[in-house]
Design a protein around this motif. Structure first.
Motif, short mmCIF file in Angstrom:
data_model
loop_
_atom_site.label_atom_id
_atom_site.label_comp_id
_atom_site.label_asym_id
_atom_site.label_seq_id
_atom_site.Cartn_x
_atom_site.Cartn_y
_atom_site.Cartn_z
N MET A 1 0.84 -1.18 0.00
CA MET A 1 0.00 0.00 0.00
C MET A 1 0.89 1.24 0.00
N ILE A 3 1.63 5.39 0.39
CA ILE A 3 1.28 6.36 1.44
C ILE A 3 -0.08 7.00 1.16
N ASP A 5 -2.59 5.79 -0.33
CA ASP A 5 -3.67 4.84 0.00
C ASP A 5 -3.97 4.88 1.49
N ARG A 6 -2.92 4.98 2.31
CA ARG A 6 -3.12 5.06 3.76
C ARG A 6 -3.82 6.36 4.13
N ALA A 9 -7.46 5.91 3.31
CA ALA A 9 -8.06 4.97 4.27
C ALA A 9 -8.33 5.69 5.60
N LEU A 10 -7.39 6.52 6.02
CA LEU A 10 -7.56 7.28 7.27
C LEU A 10 -8.67 8.31 7.13
N ASN A 41 2.35 9.53 -4.26
CA ASN A 41 2.44 9.88 -2.85
C ASN A 41 2.52 11.39 -2.64
N CYS A 51 0.17 14.19 8.95
CA CYS A 51 0.17 13.38 10.18
C CYS A 51 -0.56 14.09 11.31
N LEU A 61 2.35 6.43 9.23
CA LEU A 61 1.89 6.81 7.89
C LEU A 61 2.83 6.26 6.82
N GLY A 64 2.99 2.06 7.46
CA GLY A 64 1.75 1.30 7.57
C GLY A 64 1.68 0.47 8.83
#
Length: 125
Positions: A1, A3, A5-6, A9-10, A41, A51, A61, A64
């Motif tokens: 995944m 960054i 994507d994270r 998701a968050l 990214n 963050c 972040l 993951g």
């Protein structure tokens, strides 16, 4: 995944829209959309503000891997190009009485936005 994507998701987990995220970070919505569309990214200079807004450690972040010991910093980072910087700068120029009034207004707006409209109306009467 990756960054980005994270990040998305968050955003979903926190119920935060891309627009709100853009306003809070000072990152243009078009840039955020590019992360998703082009599967790229965020720029490295934006990681700390991302963050802070998403309340995640840079390590979590970037890797993951969760960081259960992460504590929200006492100080915040604000992008000088964003609206938050304008608010803070303007606040600093006010006298104490106006600062108190502004904080009262902010608290009322937050209450109202949380659906506590009846509480606000009761306070007025």
């Amino acid at each position: 995944m990756v960054i980005s994507d994270r990040v998305f998701a968050l955003l979903k987990e926190k119920g935060m829209s891309q627009k709100e995220f853009s306003e809070r970070t000072g990152i243009p919505q078009s840039t955020i959309s590019d992360w998703k569309r082009k599967n790229v990214n965020p720029a490295s200079d934006k990681i700390m503000i991302i963050c802070e807004v998403l309340e995640i450690s840079p390590s979590a972040l970037l890797t993951g891997v969760g960081d259960d010991n992460y504590v929200i910093p006492e100080h915040i980072i604000i992008d000088k190009e964003g609206s938050e910087f304008r608010l803070v700068s303007g606040y600093r120029e006010l006298d104490e009485k106006k600062k108190e009034r502004l904080i009262g207004y902010l608290e009322a707006m937050l209450e109202f936005s949380k659906g506590n409209k009846t509480e606000i109306l009761k306070k007025k009467n």
